[in-house]
Design an enzyme around this catalytic site. Structure first.
Site, short mmCIF file in Angstrom:
data_model
loop_
_atom_site.label_atom_id
_atom_site.label_comp_id
_atom_site.label_asym_id
_atom_site.label_seq_id
_atom_site.Cartn_x
_atom_site.Cartn_y
_atom_site.Cartn_z
N ASN A 13 32.15 -21.19 19.98
CA ASN A 13 32.59 -21.22 21.38
C ASN A 13 31.35 -20.95 22.22
O ASN A 13 30.86 -19.83 22.26
CB ASN A 13 33.66 -20.15 21.63
N LYS A 15 31.03 -21.06 25.40
CA LYS A 15 31.29 -20.46 26.71
C LYS A 15 30.48 -21.21 27.78
O LYS A 15 30.33 -22.42 27.69
CB LYS A 15 30.97 -18.96 26.67
N HIS A 99 41.64 -17.81 25.97
CA HIS A 99 40.55 -16.90 25.63
C HIS A 99 40.63 -15.68 26.54
O HIS A 99 40.99 -15.80 27.72
CB HIS A 99 39.20 -17.61 25.79
N GLU A 101 38.46 -14.11 28.09
CA GLU A 101 37.67 -14.22 29.33
C GLU A 101 38.44 -15.00 30.39
O GLU A 101 38.33 -14.71 31.58
CB GLU A 101 36.31 -14.88 29.02
N GLU A 171 40.90 -12.10 18.44
CA GLU A 171 39.64 -11.66 19.04
C GLU A 171 39.85 -10.34 19.78
O GLU A 171 40.26 -10.35 20.95
CB GLU A 171 39.14 -12.71 20.03
N GLY A 177 31.13 -10.08 22.31
CA GLY A 177 29.83 -10.01 22.97
C GLY A 177 29.25 -8.61 23.02
O GLY A 177 28.29 -8.35 23.75
N SER A 217 31.86 -10.93 17.79
CA SER A 217 30.59 -10.56 17.16
C SER A 217 30.52 -10.91 15.68
O SER A 217 29.93 -10.17 14.89
CB SER A 217 30.28 -9.08 17.39
N GLY A 238 30.96 -16.79 19.15
CA GLY A 238 30.30 -16.97 20.44
C GLY A 238 28.79 -17.00 20.25
O GLY A 238 28.21 -18.03 19.87
N GLY A 239 28.14 -15.88 20.50
CA GLY A 239 26.68 -15.78 20.50
C GLY A 239 26.00 -16.46 19.32
O GLY A 239 25.05 -17.24 19.50
P1 13P Z 1 30.86 -13.28 20.39
O1 13P Z 1 30.76 -13.88 19.00
O2 13P Z 1 29.65 -13.57 21.22
O3 13P Z 1 31.24 -11.84 20.33
O4 13P Z 1 32.06 -14.03 21.13
C1 13P Z 1 33.28 -14.13 20.49
C2 13P Z 1 34.16 -15.03 21.27
O5 13P Z 1 34.58 -14.68 22.38
C3 13P Z 1 34.49 -16.34 20.70
O6 13P Z 1 35.49 -16.95 21.43
#
Ligand code: 13P
Length: 257
Positions: A13, A15, A99, A101, A171, A177, A217, A238-239
């Site tokens: 993802n 973002k 999500h 966010e 999640e 993050g 993470s 994510g990251g």
């Molecule tokens: P991170 O892997 O950066 O923590 O993000 C997870 C996420 O929100 C995937 O949708």
């Protein structure tokens, strides 16, 4: 993971990261290091303006493309929004729905998530339905109740046939993050509770066929342990999905037994 009954799915993802040109460069890097044989499905969800570029760039890599959001109406006067059919027409196969966010910053609710899930399924794509608790909720001991409600609301009115096409991503908000990961046991426990909820709604055969991911993470160091939990069938990353070498290491972790 349990490959006998369901797919293992490793998803990125991105973002609000990466331009279309950066997407092309990422794909070129991936071509050099991507394993030839994969026992897991791989996809990356990218910002809507880069969907076409991603579909083109990832084609030879056998990486599917997902969107990060969708609007639930079919068409009409909804300035700035994008429908499920528009995504489908671009070659999109998956859409993230709900999500945290989007729930936190853009007013997404369990009801709008449910409408989006129906729109995505109706267009023939797969929703990746995100659920997760805050730190406060975990500390007050209501994690399972909260997640169960989120799952039930997201799947409200979805037929058993269609639920097999859904992916649920657990999640925990406090792990997104932050570099803090749920322990494999914590994540495994909630993912088992999610499967139990699906079992209660649709029966055992459907429940064992649904892919449940962990996100928050996930990285090359913790992926193997998380994926060794019987009810964790992949990751929403994510990251670490922004870095080709790290993303490939996670894919490799999912490739092992
Ligand atoms: P991170 O892997 O950066 O923590 O993000 C997870 C996420 O929100 C995937 O949708």
């Amino acid at each position: 993971m349990n490959r006998r009954y369901r797919k293992t799915v490793i998803a990125g993802n991105w973002k609000m990261n990466m331009t279309a040109s950066e997407t092309k460069k990422f794909a070129e890097e991936m071509k050099k290091i991507m394993p030839r044989a994969k026992w897991c499905d791989t996809l990356i969800c990218v910002p809507s303006c880069n969907l076409s570029a991603a579909v083109k760039a990832f084609k030879d890599l056998r990486i599917s493309v997902g969107a990060e959001n969708v609007y639930f109406e079919e068409k009409g006067a909804y300035t700035g929004e994008i429908s499920a059919d528009m995504l489908k027409d671009l070659g999109v196969k998956y859409v993230i729905c709900g999500h945290s966010e989007r729930r936190q910053y853009f007013g997404e609710t369990d009801q709008t998530v449910n409408r989006k899930v129906h729109a995505v399924l109706g267009a023939g794509m797969s929703p990746i339905i995100c659920v997760g608790e805050s730190l406060e909720q975990r500390e007050s001991g209501i994690t399972e109740d909260w997640i169960t409600l989120q799952v039930k609301s997201a799947l409200f009115g979805v037929s058993a046939d269609r639920v097999r096409r859904c992916i649920i991503a657990y999640e925990p908000i406090w792990a997104i993050g932050t570099g803090k990961t749920a322990t494999a046991a914590q994540a495994g426990e909630v993912c088992s509770a999610i499967r139990a909820t699906i079992r209660a709604l649709y029966g055992a055969r459907v429940a064992r066929s649904v892919t449940i991911q962990y996100g928050g993470s996930m990285n090359p160091k913790n992926a193997r342990e998380l994926l060794s939990q019987p009810d964790i069938d992949g990751g929403l990353i994510g990251g670490a999905s922004l870095k080709p070498d790290q993303f490939v290491e996670i894919i490799n972790a999912a490739n092992q037994d």
